[in-house]
Design a protein around this motif. Structure first.
Motif, mmCIF file in Angstrom:
data_model
loop_
_atom_site.group_PDB
_atom_site.id
_atom_site.type_symbol
_atom_site.label_atom_id
_atom_site.label_comp_id
_atom_site.label_asym_id
_atom_site.label_seq_id
_atom_site.Cartn_x
_atom_site.Cartn_y
_atom_site.Cartn_z
ATOM 1 N N ALA A 338 0.830 -1.208 0.000
ATOM 2 C CA ALA A 338 0.000 0.000 0.000
ATOM 3 C C ALA A 338 0.860 1.252 0.000
ATOM 4 O O ALA A 338 0.469 2.281 -0.564
ATOM 5 N N ARG A 339 2.033 1.186 0.625
ATOM 6 C CA ARG A 339 2.920 2.350 0.708
ATOM 7 C C ARG A 339 3.865 2.467 -0.481
ATOM 8 O O ARG A 339 4.660 3.416 -0.551
ATOM 9 N N SER A 396 7.190 6.420 7.676
ATOM 10 C CA SER A 396 5.924 6.619 6.968
ATOM 11 C C SER A 396 6.099 7.035 5.516
ATOM 12 O O SER A 396 5.115 7.219 4.803
ATOM 13 N N ALA A 397 7.331 7.180 5.063
ATOM 14 C CA ALA A 397 7.574 7.648 3.693
ATOM 15 C C ALA A 397 7.156 6.591 2.674
ATOM 16 O O ALA A 397 7.138 5.387 2.972
ATOM 17 N N PRO A 398 6.833 6.993 1.452
ATOM 18 C CA PRO A 398 6.578 6.008 0.396
ATOM 19 C C PRO A 398 7.817 5.152 0.142
ATOM 20 O O PRO A 398 8.951 5.642 0.245
ATOM 21 N N ILE A 399 7.594 3.905 -0.192
ATOM 22 C CA ILE A 399 8.701 3.000 -0.517
ATOM 23 C C ILE A 399 9.019 3.184 -1.997
ATOM 24 O O ILE A 399 8.204 2.884 -2.870
ATOM 25 N N SER A 400 10.209 3.697 -2.269
ATOM 26 C CA SER A 400 10.518 4.139 -3.631
ATOM 27 C C SER A 400 11.266 3.111 -4.465
ATOM 28 O O SER A 400 11.455 3.321 -5.669
ATOM 29 N N GLY A 401 11.699 2.008 -3.858
ATOM 30 C CA GLY A 401 12.424 1.020 -4.643
ATOM 31 C C GLY A 401 12.671 -0.256 -3.875
ATOM 32 O O GLY A 401 12.484 -0.311 -2.655
ATOM 33 N N VAL A 402 13.092 -1.292 -4.583
ATOM 34 C CA VAL A 402 13.377 -2.601 -4.011
ATOM 35 C C VAL A 402 14.761 -3.023 -4.464
ATOM 36 O O VAL A 402 15.106 -2.888 -5.649
#
Length: 527
Positions: A338-339, A396-402
């Motif tokens: 979701a994030r 709480s930040a968006p997850i920008s990569g894996v």
């Protein structure tokens, strides 16, 4: 916390029907809380107490998440532990929320800097270390002997070099080197060799007959171009050449000739490293790995929320932060997808979870094996509860990569680095991803450390911080004691990071020179 302090319990959400006991030493049966709740059993510190009567089969909620189902009726005021709970099934990887959370962008955090070592490839180190890469375990004894001599005889001549470390591991031969999954340990070791804290100085010790040959580990093009300062030293602008000491070379006659060769080559690299100087760089150059080990039920109450707040500060400052440990976030995968900043990032997380599910299935291991006896003694009933406390480190930040296992992080922001939950494998893979500073939270206590990057240790409880006063760098237990808030602890940690990254402060692990051997994640079979 004083033994005479009134009874204190902490619930994580208004919908929870359990809370944890915060008092040092726990509380005896018969203890009455200010609201009239009376303990039916003695409840150890960090363990759960039922706030209401829970029927057989009833859901037990913590973090507003079902962490288990009661195997028998649990009266109000009872001690709730793992033997009373049936663990929920793992969340399906189908039908997950995809990039649905859209938080308001946090204001950029400007003006924060540290003193670091800028490298030719644009990365920045927090330390200036000579790392000696090994292609195979067979050379470890010789390399270690040589490193001890380097530290004693050579290092004092090069005061700007912080340390010399051997990248010891158990890989390199006796393995299925061409198996598809062999790419994981090989690229892990390759990328660790290029970690920002090593300044681009790559030196390899090889046996000669091993499967993992130096040219396979570090093929042409793997080592960044030399910068102008290095060019001036070596008199060439060509690509850096791979420097290999091969013990089986015919030129080596006897053990000491091998050692002398290693010392001779090490001095070349030490001289170049010694010419480097710290310079002021923005906090955005930090690449921070966050991890927890020896977790307890306070991890998700004190230390990890403080780290999570600090994670948000780092992301606002433009830095890179990696959180990890597949099995310790797997049960919260719906929160993570979701994030995700984009559907592609969400799918990449799902792919990593699915791969690891299959890996565990091949080994006939289920996720319940994750929680240790120490976790349970610290109040964690199962992996679901542990996962909820672990995820909090990500803020709480968006997850920008894996980042896949062994890969290098190639973007800034909050990243999910897919690693096993083992402290040592996780730390090894975060080093490969480019980590230059490590934050490690613990509730039960562990002397974990890394030679390759500074490790800031955060205690979840004041009792642990007092007893391990010369091992813990930060006492997040002050949150549970009511002496500090999560935000204050997050800022304290952020400022400490800048001081440690600048070399102005050393962590306890650095002062004691505590470190663990690298452990390469090898999902491929051995031969």
């Amino acid at each position: 916390m004083s033994p005479t302090r009134p009874p204190l319990r902490i619930a994580m959400h208004p919908a929870d029907n359990v809370a944890i006991v915060a008092n040092d030493g726990g509380l005896p049966a018969g203890t009455v809380f200010p609201d009239g709740l009376t303990l039916v059993d003695k409840v150890p510190q960090a363990h759960k107490v039922a706030l209401v009567d829970i029927p057989e089969g009833g859901a037990v909620r913590r973090y507003d998440v079902v962490i288990g189902y009661a195997l028998k009726p649990i009266p109000r005021g009872s001690w709730v532990h793992e033997r009373l709970l049936r663990m929920p099934e793992a969340r399906s990887l189908e039908g997950l929320p995809i990039a649905t959370v859209r938080p308001e962008p946090l204001a950029p955090l400007k003006g924060y800097t540290f003193e670091g070592y800028r490298n030719a490839d644009g990365s920045v180190g927090t330390r200036n270390i000579l790392a000696i890469t090994q292609t195979v375990q067979c050379v470890a004894g010789v390399t270690d002997f040589a490193v001890q001599r380097i530290k004693t005889e050579l290092l004092p001549r090069y005061p700007n070099v912080d340390d010399v470390v051997a990248l010891e591991h158990s890989y390199g031969c006796g393995v299925a080197i061409d198996a598809p999954d062999a790419v994981v340990p090989i690229r892990t070791l390759r990328n660790i060799s290029l970690n920002p804290n090593f300044g681009g100085e790559v030196m390899v010790v090889s046996l000669g007959c091993e499967k993992l040959q130096p040219e396979r580990l570090l093929p042409p093009g793997a080592i960044p171009l030399l910068d102008e300062r290095s060019v001036a030293d070596v008199g060439t602008s060509e690509e850096a050449k791979l420097d290999v000491v091969c013990l089986q070379d015919e030129a080596h006659v006897g053990f000491m000739s091998m050692v002398d060769s290693i010392l001779r080559q090490a001095e070349v690299h030490l001289a170049r490293l010694n010419a480097r100087r710290r310079e002021t760089v923005p906090a955005s150059e930090l690449v921070v790995g966050v991890q927890c080990g020896g977790s307890d039920a306070f991890s998700g109450v004190t230390a990890n929320p403080a780290v999570g707040f600090c994670t948000d500060l780092l992301v606002r400052a433009g830095a890179t932060v990696m959180f990890s440990e597949v099995t310790e976030v797997r049960d919260g995968i719906d929160q993570l997808t979701a994030r995700a900043a984009t559907p592609e990032v969400a799918q990449a997380m799902i792919d990593q979870m699915a791969w690891y599910d299959a890996y565990l299935q091949r080994g006939q291991v289920d996720r319940s094996a994750n929680t240790t006896p120490g976790n349970k003694k610290g109040g964690l009933s199962n992996i679901v509860e542990k996962a909820m406390g672990s995820i909090v480190k990500s803020g709480s930040a968006p997850i920008s990569g894996v980042v896949a296992p062994g890969e290098k992080a190639r973007q800034k922001g909050l990243l999910y680095a897919a690693t096993p939950a083992s402290d040592f494998i996780c730390g090894t893979l975060q080093l490969a991803a480019g980590m230059n500073l490590h934050v490690f939270t613990t509730g039960r206590g562990t002397p974990y450390g890394l030679a390759e990057a500074p490790v800031i240790k955060v205690a979840t409880r004041s009792d642990l911080a007092r007893r391990w006063h010369d091992l813990m760098d930060v006492n997040a237990g002050r949150i549970a004691d009511g002496e500090a808030c999560i935000e204050d602890m997050g800022w304290e940690l952020f400022r400490l990071m800048l001081d440690v990254a600048s070399g102005r402060k050393k962590t306890w692990a650095e002062q004691w020179k505590l470190h663990n051997q690298l452990v390469l994640f090898n999902p491929a079979p051995v031969t």
